[in-house]
Scaffold this motif. Structure first.
Motif, short mmCIF file in Angstrom:
data_model
loop_
_atom_site.label_atom_id
_atom_site.label_comp_id
_atom_site.label_asym_id
_atom_site.label_seq_id
_atom_site.Cartn_x
_atom_site.Cartn_y
_atom_site.Cartn_z
N MET A 1 -0.68 -6.38 -16.23
CA MET A 1 -1.26 -5.52 -17.26
C MET A 1 -0.26 -4.53 -17.81
O MET A 1 -0.49 -3.95 -18.86
CB MET A 1 -2.51 -4.83 -16.72
CG MET A 1 -2.26 -3.88 -15.59
SD MET A 1 -3.81 -3.17 -14.99
CE MET A 1 -4.40 -4.40 -13.84
N GLU A 2 0.86 -4.35 -17.12
CA GLU A 2 1.85 -3.41 -17.64
C GLU A 2 2.81 -4.07 -18.63
O GLU A 2 3.65 -3.40 -19.23
CB GLU A 2 2.61 -2.74 -16.49
CG GLU A 2 1.70 -1.80 -15.73
CD GLU A 2 2.42 -0.86 -14.79
OE1 GLU A 2 3.64 -1.02 -14.62
OE2 GLU A 2 1.75 0.03 -14.23
N GLN A 3 2.69 -5.41 -18.78
CA GLN A 3 3.50 -6.07 -19.82
C GLN A 3 2.99 -5.64 -21.18
O GLN A 3 1.79 -5.57 -21.39
CB GLN A 3 3.36 -7.60 -19.72
CG GLN A 3 3.65 -8.18 -18.36
CD GLN A 3 5.04 -7.87 -17.88
OE1 GLN A 3 5.99 -7.89 -18.66
NE2 GLN A 3 5.17 -7.54 -16.61
N PRO A 4 3.91 -5.36 -22.10
CA PRO A 4 3.46 -4.96 -23.44
C PRO A 4 2.62 -6.07 -24.06
O PRO A 4 2.98 -7.24 -23.98
CB PRO A 4 4.76 -4.75 -24.21
CG PRO A 4 5.85 -4.74 -23.20
CD PRO A 4 5.36 -5.42 -21.97
N GLN B 1 10.89 2.89 -8.77
CA GLN B 1 10.23 1.64 -9.12
C GLN B 1 10.03 0.78 -7.87
O GLN B 1 10.93 0.63 -7.06
CB GLN B 1 11.09 0.85 -10.13
CG GLN B 1 11.18 1.53 -11.48
CD GLN B 1 9.82 1.66 -12.16
OE1 GLN B 1 8.99 0.75 -12.08
NE2 GLN B 1 9.60 2.78 -12.83
N TYR B 2 8.82 0.27 -7.73
CA TYR B 2 8.53 -0.65 -6.64
C TYR B 2 8.04 -1.92 -7.29
O TYR B 2 7.52 -1.91 -8.40
CB TYR B 2 7.45 -0.10 -5.73
CG TYR B 2 7.73 1.28 -5.19
CD1 TYR B 2 8.57 1.44 -4.09
CD2 TYR B 2 7.16 2.39 -5.77
CE1 TYR B 2 8.84 2.70 -3.60
CE2 TYR B 2 7.42 3.66 -5.27
CZ TYR B 2 8.27 3.82 -4.19
OH TYR B 2 8.52 5.06 -3.70
N GLU B 3 8.16 -3.03 -6.57
CA GLU B 3 7.61 -4.25 -7.14
C GLU B 3 6.10 -4.18 -7.11
O GLU B 3 5.50 -3.95 -6.07
CB GLU B 3 8.09 -5.50 -6.38
CG GLU B 3 7.86 -6.73 -7.22
CD GLU B 3 7.64 -8.00 -6.42
OE1 GLU B 3 8.09 -8.07 -5.27
OE2 GLU B 3 7.03 -8.93 -6.97
N LYS B 4 5.52 -4.35 -8.27
CA LYS B 4 4.06 -4.29 -8.34
C LYS B 4 3.49 -5.70 -8.24
O LYS B 4 4.12 -6.67 -8.64
CB LYS B 4 3.63 -3.64 -9.64
CG LYS B 4 4.03 -2.18 -9.65
CD LYS B 4 3.63 -1.48 -10.90
CE LYS B 4 4.15 -0.06 -10.83
NZ LYS B 4 4.00 0.65 -12.06
N THR C 1 0.81 -3.84 -0.97
CA THR C 1 0.84 -2.61 -1.76
C THR C 1 -0.55 -2.01 -1.75
O THR C 1 -1.50 -2.61 -1.28
CB THR C 1 1.22 -2.90 -3.22
OG1 THR C 1 0.23 -3.76 -3.77
CG2 THR C 1 2.58 -3.53 -3.32
N ARG C 2 -0.62 -0.83 -2.29
CA ARG C 2 -1.92 -0.18 -2.41
C ARG C 2 -1.91 0.57 -3.73
O ARG C 2 -0.89 1.16 -4.10
CB ARG C 2 -2.06 0.78 -1.23
CG ARG C 2 -3.41 1.40 -1.03
CD ARG C 2 -4.32 0.47 -0.26
NE ARG C 2 -5.70 0.85 -0.54
CZ ARG C 2 -6.49 1.48 0.32
NH1 ARG C 2 -6.08 1.72 1.53
NH2 ARG C 2 -7.71 1.82 -0.02
N VAL D 1 1.99 1.19 -5.08
CA VAL D 1 3.21 1.36 -4.29
C VAL D 1 3.04 0.65 -2.95
O VAL D 1 1.92 0.40 -2.53
CB VAL D 1 3.51 2.86 -4.03
CG1 VAL D 1 3.81 3.58 -5.32
CG2 VAL D 1 2.35 3.51 -3.30
N PRO D 2 4.15 0.29 -2.31
CA PRO D 2 4.01 -0.31 -0.98
C PRO D 2 3.42 0.71 -0.02
O PRO D 2 3.75 1.90 -0.10
CB PRO D 2 5.44 -0.68 -0.59
CG PRO D 2 6.32 -0.02 -1.57
CD PRO D 2 5.54 0.40 -2.74
N MET D 3 2.56 0.28 0.86
CA MET D 3 2.03 1.22 1.85
C MET D 3 3.15 1.72 2.71
O MET D 3 4.12 1.01 2.98
CB MET D 3 0.97 0.53 2.69
CG MET D 3 -0.38 0.59 2.00
SD MET D 3 -1.71 0.32 3.13
CE MET D 3 -1.91 -1.42 2.92
#
Lengths: 175, 436
Positions: free
Chosen positions: B12-15, B3-6, B242-243, B259-261
């Motif tokens: 949008m990944e919140q339910p 897991q990386y901080e997005k 991130t990228r 993910v972080p570059m």
């Protein structure tokens, strides 16, 4: 007759740009939605609306692959054949579709219901193989799924298998 | 899966997150705009973006803040912002997700950018096939207008920022920034000669900034959380943030991964993407940054996914489309498939690219059909040499990349097919002609 039918929309479109010609693609897209293809009459009318010559409209229209300059079937099946879809089986699907519909790529069925095109990348490589039919995307295809889509379209004119807003992969937990 | 901080995909990944204005505001949306309008000058916004190290996410990786600073400040006429949403690079599908799932994130980024560069009008040039995305954006613009975030007098500050959706009609080349401008002007989408650059002579010959969707979507976050925060993510100092990498091909879980570059291909493919789809087949080739990027092999798995590392290894990070190929994939076939794309999409303006793509494709098809000749391989390389660097836009360089790189790493596959041709060639030396 575009102008008659969509007076308000066209006025609004024209108001978006300081130069009239910028509305050319939006109007060509509109004409195509109206008739399924861009007819010569429509191009002449668009030329008039935008103060262009008909050849100026035509030369632009021929550059863009989405614009059909000839009538096509009611449902335009555009199946992606680029490498990402090719890696996971789009060639077999194209073959399958040709057999099922009894036509080759580039042709229209006798009942004018389906036109089959093999096109370049439509931007859903993560859910390949995929196809677009008219406005809608259909993703993660199998022959079985394509068959169901064709049946739905034949019967209902639309299919519940089309994609909604894109999210892939699904958020954790739902996989 | 690690897991990386997005940043961009977080909301949008919140339910239940629908991408509506209400949802976006609830997660802190449009706070960056409010903050800026309370008293950060346009020059300061540009500086924040410059200091964050943000580089363009469309392909070329040009520093965004620097691009903005090229726009003349004392220009008397109008200036424009164009959002490049003509996502057509094979292997890339991140902008589609950003637009369809969280349209306001992009819109806020655009209003902020309009403010920073002094533009009153922004166009979102979206590829014509993305009908759903265009509809969602139109709806979001309407919502934002009602709420006063877009249009005349934004939030009572006197700022004008009108944003419109402009749909293309199916031409890959319109993702090239000057071709995009031509197309937006209602012409054939053929790239312009540079200089002059769009920053001074862009849309309607006025100063214009063209930025990719992902680039613009980063702006609100950078403004809210600061340049230093952004610059600490990824592989500073040259590749910050991130990228979103679009993973496709023979992997278990294809999709968009933010993910972080600076993580490696191995981490992306095997940890995020779940590895190869079939456990018995090893990885053979990688396209590291969309169809225009040179191929990598399994030996490059430990290359880091940042601009410099990928460039040093002989390819480019490009648009972030990572395509994985397993053992058994013919690299001649792969090069031919890609060349079909380039042949179809060459706009035809420059002779080396127009004629060259046709020659390259016909030669590859000949080799693939077991009708190649021994001299074909040198001819391919010779053709590539005469295309690369001799065209107006980067398309010419892009179309030779798959040929040159597959020849570099898998020349034996080409030779094998040509040997087959020697065996099966008719005695009289038939020269087949391929037509498309």
């Amino acid at each position: 007759m575009l102008l008659e039918k969509h007076q308000e929309l066209i006025t609004e479109l024209l108001s978006r740009y300081p130069v009239k010609r910028s509305a050319l693609l939006p109007l060509l897209n509109l004409a195509q939605r109206e008739e399924g293809y861009v007819s010569e009459a429509a191009m002449k009318e668009i030329a008039k609306i935008l103060d262009l010559t008909p050849p100026q409209v035509y030369e632009t229209a021929t550059f863009y692959t989405m614009l059909n300059l000839k009538p096509i079937g009611k449902f335009h099946i555009q199946i992606c054949k680029s490498i990402m879809c090719g890696l996971v089986g789009s060639d077999d699907l194209i073959q399958w579709l040709q057999n099922r519909l009894g036509i080759r790529v580039g042709q229209t069925t006798g009942d004018r219901l389906f036109t089959l095109s093999a096109v370049e990348c439509l931007g859903s490589c993560g859910t390949a193989p995929m196809m677009q039919i008219n406005d809608d995307y259909y993703e993660q295809l199998t022959a079985e799924k394509v068959g169901r889509v064709l049946e739905d379209l034949r019967r209902e004119g639309t299919s519940p298998l089309k994609s909604g807003p894109f999210m892939f992969p699904q958020p954790a937990g739902s996989r | 899966m690690p897991q990386y901080e997005k940043i961009l995909l977080k909301n949008m990944e919140q339910p239940g997150y629908s991408g509506s204005l209400q949802d976006y505001e609830r997660t802190g949306g449009y706070q960056a705009l409010r903050k800026v309008l309370k008293g950060i000058s346009p020059a300061d916004v540009t500086d924040i973006v410059k200091n964050s190290g943000l580089r363009g996410r469309g392909g070329a990786g040009f520093p965004t803040g620097v691009k903005w600073s090229f726009v003349p400040k004392d220009h008397p006429g109008p200036k424009y912002l164009c959002c490049n949403a003509d996502e057509s690079e094979p292997g890339t599908f991140k902008d589609r997700q950003l637009m369809e799932r969280d349209p306001h994130q992009l819109l806020e980024g655009m209003v902020l950018t309009c403010y920073a560069i002094g533009a009153q009008t922004g166009y979102i040039y979206i590829r014509g096939e993305f009908r759903l995305g265009a509809t969602i954006l139109e709806r979001a613009i309407e919502e934002a207008k009602q709420a006063g975030y877009i249009g005349q007098n934004v939030l009572g500050s006197g700022l004008t920022a009108n944003i419109y959706v402009h749909a293309g009609a199916g031409a890959y080349i319109c993702g090239e920034e000057t071709a995009l401008l031509e197309s937006l002007e209602g012409k054939r989408g053929m790239p312009r000669f540079k200089p002059p650059f769009p920053a001074t002579h862009g849309l309607y010959q006025q100063p214009t900034v063209v930025n990719n969707v992902e680039t613009l979507a980063n702006i609100p976050h950078i403004v809210t959380r600061g340049a230093e925060w952004f610059a600490s993510i990824g592989a500073p100092p040259r590749s910050t943030g991130t990228r979103i990498f679009c993973l496709s091909g023979h992997v278990k879980w294809p999709g968009n991964y933010e993910v972080p570059m600076g993580i490696t291909f191995r981490e992306l493919i095997f940890e995020n993407g779940g590895g190869m789809r079939s456990d018995s087949k090893k990885l053979k080739g990688i396209i590291p940054g969309g169809a225009s990027a040179a191929f990598f092999t399994e030996e490059h798995l430990d290359v880091k996914l940042d601009f410099e590392s990928v460039a040093q290894a002989g390819s480019m990070l490009g648009s972030g489309g990572v395509t994985v190929m397993e053992e058994g994939t013919s690299m001649v076939w792969a090069a031919m498939r890609l060349m079909e794309f380039f042949y179809h999409e060459s706009c035809g303006k420059c002779t080396p690219c127009r004629e060259g793509s046709s020659w390259l494709l016909q030669t590859l098809q000949r080799i693939w059909a077991r009708r190649g000749r021994a001299e074909d391989l040198d001819m391919l390389l010779d053709l590539c040499k005469n295309i690369e660097g001799r065209t107006i836009c980067a398309f010419g360089d892009a179309e030779v990349a798959p040929v040159v790189s597959t020849l570099r790493y898998w020349r034996n596959e080409y030779e094998e097919l040509i040997r087959e041709a020697e065996v099966t060639r008719p005695a009289k030396g038939e020269i087949p002609v391929f037509t498309h």
